[in-house]
Motif scaffolding. Structure first.
Motif, PDB file in Angstrom:
ATOM      1  N   ARG B  42       0.840  -1.215   0.000  1.00  0.00           N
ATOM      2  CA  ARG B  42       0.000   0.000   0.000  1.00  0.00           C
ATOM      3  C   ARG B  42       0.867   1.253   0.000  1.00  0.00           C
ATOM      4  NH1 ARG B  42      -5.641  -0.702   0.234  1.00  0.00           N
ATOM      5  NH2 ARG B  42      -5.792  -2.770  -0.683  1.00  0.00           N
ATOM      6  N   LEU B  43       1.971   1.208   0.772  1.00  0.00           N
ATOM      7  CA  LEU B  43       2.854   2.373   0.832  1.00  0.00           C
ATOM      8  C   LEU B  43       3.512   2.626  -0.520  1.00  0.00           C
ATOM      9  CD1 LEU B  43       4.556   1.885   4.300  1.00  0.00           C
ATOM     10  CD2 LEU B  43       2.851   3.564   3.683  1.00  0.00           C
ATOM     11  N   GLN B  44       3.600   1.588  -1.347  1.00  0.00           N
ATOM     12  CA  GLN B  44       4.175   1.756  -2.681  1.00  0.00           C
ATOM     13  C   GLN B  44       3.098   1.882  -3.749  1.00  0.00           C
ATOM     14  OE1 GLN B  44       6.392  -1.858  -2.718  1.00  0.00           O
ATOM     15  NE2 GLN B  44       8.178  -0.972  -1.708  1.00  0.00           N
ATOM     16  N   ARG B  45       1.861   2.134  -3.332  1.00  0.00           N
ATOM     17  CA  ARG B  45       0.706   2.250  -4.225  1.00  0.00           C
ATOM     18  C   ARG B  45       0.461   0.969  -5.014  1.00  0.00           C
ATOM     19  NH1 ARG B  45      -0.410   7.447  -7.436  1.00  0.00           N
ATOM     20  NH2 ARG B  45      -2.491   6.651  -7.082  1.00  0.00           N
ATOM     21  N   ARG B  46       0.632  -0.178  -4.358  1.00  0.00           N
ATOM     22  CA  ARG B  46       0.286  -1.447  -4.983  1.00  0.00           C
ATOM     23  C   ARG B  46      -0.856  -2.070  -4.202  1.00  0.00           C
ATOM     24  NH1 ARG B  46       3.952  -5.388  -4.436  1.00  0.00           N
ATOM     25  NH2 ARG B  46       5.204  -4.363  -2.853  1.00  0.00           N
ATOM     26  N   VAL B 288       7.256   0.394   7.856  1.00  0.00           N
ATOM     27  CA  VAL B 288       7.525   1.755   7.384  1.00  0.00           C
ATOM     28  C   VAL B 288       9.021   1.952   7.190  1.00  0.00           C
ATOM     29  CG1 VAL B 288       7.331   4.183   7.964  1.00  0.00           C
ATOM     30  CG2 VAL B 288       5.442   2.638   8.460  1.00  0.00           C
ATOM     31  N   THR B 291      10.300   0.153   4.052  1.00  0.00           N
ATOM     32  CA  THR B 291       9.845   0.753   2.810  1.00  0.00           C
ATOM     33  C   THR B 291      10.546   2.080   2.559  1.00  0.00           C
ATOM     34  OG1 THR B 291       7.745  -0.005   3.654  1.00  0.00           O
ATOM     35  CG2 THR B 291       7.717   0.954   1.490  1.00  0.00           C
ATOM     36  N   ALA B 292      10.877   2.791   3.659  1.00  0.00           N
ATOM     37  CA  ALA B 292      11.402   4.142   3.500  1.00  0.00           C
ATOM     38  C   ALA B 292      12.893   4.159   3.209  1.00  0.00           C
ATOM     39  CB  ALA B 292      11.104   4.964   4.753  1.00  0.00           C
TER      40      ALA B 292
ATOM     41  N   MET C   3      10.790  11.077   2.478  1.00  0.00           N
ATOM     42  CA  MET C   3      10.366   9.729   2.110  1.00  0.00           C
ATOM     43  C   MET C   3       9.098   9.369   2.886  1.00  0.00           C
ATOM     44  SD  MET C   3      11.578   7.684  -0.031  1.00  0.00           S
ATOM     45  CE  MET C   3      10.930   6.106  -0.536  1.00  0.00           C
ATOM     46  N   LEU C   4       9.066   9.729   4.193  1.00  0.00           N
ATOM     47  CA  LEU C   4       7.897   9.400   5.001  1.00  0.00           C
ATOM     48  C   LEU C   4       6.665  10.127   4.486  1.00  0.00           C
ATOM     49  CD1 LEU C   4       9.236   9.274   8.646  1.00  0.00           C
ATOM     50  CD2 LEU C   4       8.539   7.409   7.157  1.00  0.00           C
ATOM     51  N   LEU C   7       5.475   8.344   1.487  1.00  0.00           N
ATOM     52  CA  LEU C   7       4.791   7.097   1.828  1.00  0.00           C
ATOM     53  C   LEU C   7       3.373   7.385   2.308  1.00  0.00           C
ATOM     54  CD1 LEU C   7       7.556   5.032   3.637  1.00  0.00           C
ATOM     55  CD2 LEU C   7       6.740   4.826   1.317  1.00  0.00           C
ATOM     56  N   LEU C   8       3.242   8.431   3.151  1.00  0.00           N
ATOM     57  CA  LEU C   8       1.911   8.785   3.666  1.00  0.00           C
ATOM     58  C   LEU C   8       0.994   9.183   2.517  1.00  0.00           C
ATOM     59  CD1 LEU C   8       2.416  10.750   6.978  1.00  0.00           C
ATOM     60  CD2 LEU C   8       1.197   8.608   6.582  1.00  0.00           C
ATOM     61  N   ASN C  10       1.250   8.256  -0.581  1.00  0.00           N
ATOM     62  CA  ASN C  10       0.914   7.033  -1.319  1.00  0.00           C
ATOM     63  C   ASN C  10      -0.222   6.285  -0.654  1.00  0.00           C
ATOM     64  OD1 ASN C  10       2.778   7.403  -3.266  1.00  0.00           O
ATOM     65  ND2 ASN C  10       4.294   6.005  -2.433  1.00  0.00           N
ATOM     66  N   LEU C  11      -0.125   6.193   0.694  1.00  0.00           N
ATOM     67  CA  LEU C  11      -1.139   5.470   1.456  1.00  0.00           C
ATOM     68  C   LEU C  11      -2.496   6.136   1.259  1.00  0.00           C
ATOM     69  CD1 LEU C  11      -1.166   3.053   3.336  1.00  0.00           C
ATOM     70  CD2 LEU C  11      -0.993   4.609   5.240  1.00  0.00           C
ATOM     71  N   ARG C  13      -3.485   8.061  -1.249  1.00  0.00           N
ATOM     72  CA  ARG C  13      -4.001   8.048  -2.614  1.00  0.00           C
ATOM     73  C   ARG C  13      -4.468   6.662  -3.058  1.00  0.00           C
ATOM     74  NH1 ARG C  13       0.858  10.786  -5.488  1.00  0.00           N
ATOM     75  NH2 ARG C  13      -0.206  10.554  -7.461  1.00  0.00           N
ATOM     76  N   GLY C  14      -4.084   5.629  -2.333  1.00  0.00           N
ATOM     77  CA  GLY C  14      -4.556   4.291  -2.662  1.00  0.00           C
ATOM     78  C   GLY C  14      -3.779   3.689  -3.817  1.00  0.00           C
TER      79      GLY C  14
END
Lengths: 142, 324, 166
Positions: B42-46, B288, B291-292, C3-4, C7-8, C10-11, C13-14
């Motif tokens: 999800r964090l990578q938009r997958r 997190v 991923t980061a 980066m954080l 990531l947020l 991205n989370l 926006r789905g």
């Protein structure tokens, strides 16, 4: 089909072999793996670094004479049950490199191939389609 | 009496094999791993794999053929993953679940947990060197370097908590995890005390390396050393290594909870709270982070551990000693 | 920190994942995919076989006529054949569903037979020029051109010398 087999078929791990490819198909494979739009992890797929972890092997490239023995050895190292997918026209028929002095020829002369994905290179959706077909083949072997 | 002895043995076996070790920890570990993969996606938009994907992987691995390299030392090669699994099941039975499970003092205390925590890394090293592969050997040397770097801060954090509890109870040190948990249940979690934060941060820094997660998954880096020690493994033994890492995740995270914030109600709500804490700690501290941040080099990682977590751990220990 | 934040975001926006293979996907407008051959339009000039990079196109004479064969498993989908085909008898469609099982490997072909015609002069077998080609070469046809079209190359040469009288 038993319950166990139905569960196992949801975890096909992918392994890539570059048999002298121009890298076009490898770029498409990387795209299929890494870009959120074509998320292969939905199918339970996972690219693995070791041939011994693999279930579905994706071969790109026209099998040059120099890598032939190494590719055959790598193929032997993949534990059964396994499925082979030829990605791009080079492993299927030799493609534009056919009849070259440096190319051993179509890969199905040397090892059993199950699914072919033609294209130069195939688009990511076509590769995913090929993987889905390979999973169907794999299910019957489990 | 033989009857008493056998029922004791049975309950110990139950603790190690079913709850809270073995089966229970494995289920929790697999779900945590599935959650981790899903959130990372999800964090990578997958979309990511199904929640039970780690379980599917295990079932699949159980059905694959086992290949043993010709040059491998076969008994050691096959025994290494079992040793790792058993040690982790044992360690899971040693760590209390606040309000639900109190380990038998017969089994051991914090020091035993410390030793058992080192066993999976050792099992990986043995596996790497027994496989006869040069990639395995590289993974072995990296694992060892990393272990030397992170064991120091870990030891200091454990001693900090032990001394803090021991001093508070009028003694010097308490290595009993049950005591540590009971003290915090009565007097509030250590996490609420700012003087304990350096130790907690040092502990947070410790588990990515111990669990083999980016940025410290250097020994098993699949793009550099082809998964290092695991390179030659296939089928069921590889599955056992996956079981080991799932158990290890539960053990390390539960240890963190027991040491720093074990306050929870008794009974079934306690178990729920514990699971919730495990989930939050795993998602925030592991997913997190991995991923980061990209993977470090081994020299960077060793230097990092010798600098920051070491400094934090020393600061935490000094804070506890001076405040007492 | 950047980066954080990423990531947020991205989370929030789905996922941006395509539904394929469980649902539909998009196809770019000018995608070059499976090749279609229309024997009605082919004049048998064989320029496509000459320019083909992958050597995928073959012509052979059969009893039914000139047979065109294209094997998708060695075609690079470069589109040169369509580019050079004057009458556009070859067309690259946007169908990319080409993945197939090994037993279908040699069935992945596109085939068509160009029907032969009889020469109006000597009666020999020939591949007639198609109307589309005449329309390209001459804006408007006349009787002489239409007559030349029914002749084989030999007879056409003779007719050219004699001015159309046979």
């Amino acid at each position: 089909m038993s319950f166990i087999a139905r569960i196992s078929q949801r975890s096909p791990w992918l392994y890539r072999i570059n048999a002298g490819s121009c890298n076009g198909c490898d770029v498409e494979l990387a795209t299929t793996a890494c870009i959120p739009r074509y998320d292969v992890e939905r199918l339970g797929c996972q690219y693995c670094g070791s041939p011994k972890h693999a279930d579905i092997v994706l071969i790109t490239g026209p099998l040059t004479l120099r890598v032939k023995d190494k590719v055959l050895r790598l193929y032997e190292e993949i534990p059964d049950p396994k499925v082979t997918v030829a990605v791009g026209i080079c492993p299927i028929s030799g493609g534009v490199f056919r009849n070259s002095y440096a190319v051993a020829g179509a890969i199905d002369r040397y090892l059993p191939v199950d699914v072919n994905v033609p294209g130069c290179p195939p688009r990511p959706q076509a590769i995913i389609e090929g993987i889905a077909k390979a999973i169907d083949v794999w299910r019957e072997r489990l | 009496m033989p009857d008493m002895l056998s029922s004791d043995t049975l309950s110990l076996l139950f603790a190690v094999l079913v709850f809270p070790g073995g089966l229970f920890a494995l289920c929790v570990g697999l779900v945590l791993k599935g959650l981790d993969r899903r959130l990372a996606a999800r964090l990578q938009r997958r979309v990511g794999p199904p929640l039970l994907q780690p379980l599917f992987d295990l079932v699949k691995l159980a059905r694959k053929r086992t290949l043993v390299p010709d040059i491998a030392c076969k008994p050691v090669f096959l025994a290494a993953p079992m040793v790792g699994c058993v040690s982790m099941a044992l360690a899971a039975a040693l760590i209390p679940i606040p309000g639900v499970y109190d380990p038998d003092p017969l089994l051991g205390d914090l020091l035993v947990v410390l030793y058992l925590l080192a066993v999976p890394a050792v099992a990986l090293m043995i596996a790497g060197s027994a496989s006869g592969s040069s990639y395995g050997a590289i993974g072995f040397s990296r694992e060892m370097a990393l272990m030397l770097a992170y064991e120091g801060p870990l030891l200091m954090v454990l001693v900090t908590v032990a001394i803090k509890t021991g001093l508070a109870q009028g003694g010097v040190v308490t290595f009993s995890l049950s005591e540590i948990v009971r003290y915090q249940q009565e007097h509030g979690a250590y996490l609420a005390d700012p003087w304990m934060w350096p130790a907690f941060l040092a502990f947070l820094a410790f588990f990515p390396a111990n669990l083999g997660i980016a940025p410290f998954d250097i020994p098993e880096a699949e793009s550099e050393v082809l998964e290092g020690p695991l390179l030659e493994y296939s089928g069921p033994p590889l599955g056992l290594f996956k079981v080991m890492s799932a158990l290890k995740a539960v053990v390390v995270l539960s240890l963190g909870i027991a040491l720093f914030f074990p306050t929870a109600p008794a009974g079934a709500p306690g178990l729920l709270v514990h699971l919730l804490k495990l989930g939050v700690l795993s998602l925030a501290g592991v997913t997190v982070l991995r991923t980061a941040i990209g993977r470090m080099r081994i020299d960077q990682a060793v230097l990092f551990y010798l600098k920051w977590p070491e400094a934090l751990a020393i600061a935490g220990l000094a804070a506890v000693l001076t405040l007492a | 920190m950047n980066m954080l934040m990423l990531l947020l975001r991205n989370l929030a926006r789905g996922p941006s994942t395509d539904a394929f293979p469980f649902g539909d996907t998009f196809t770019p407008e000018r995608l070059r995919g499976r090749i279609r051959f229309d024997p009605e339009l082919c004049t048998g000039c064989r320029l496509c076989a000459h320019v083909c990079a992958g050597d995928a196109i073959h012509f052979d004479e059969t009893d039914e006529g000139l047979r065109f064969t294209l094997w998708h498993n060695t075609c690079t989908f470069c589109g040169l054949c369509e580019h050079y085909c004057q009458t556009k008898a070859i067309h690259l469609t946007d169908d990319w569903h080409l993945a197939h099982l090994q037993q279908d490997k040699y069935a992945m072909i596109e085939q068509g037979v160009v029907a032969p015609a009889a020469c109006a002069g000597c009666g020999c077998r020939m591949t007639a020029p198609v109307p589309a080609l005449t329309a390209l070469a001459y804006r408007a046809g006349n009787r002489r051109i239409e007559h030349l079209q029914t002749l084989c190359p030999d007879c056409r040469r003779k007719a050219g010398v004699t001015g159309g009288r046979s």
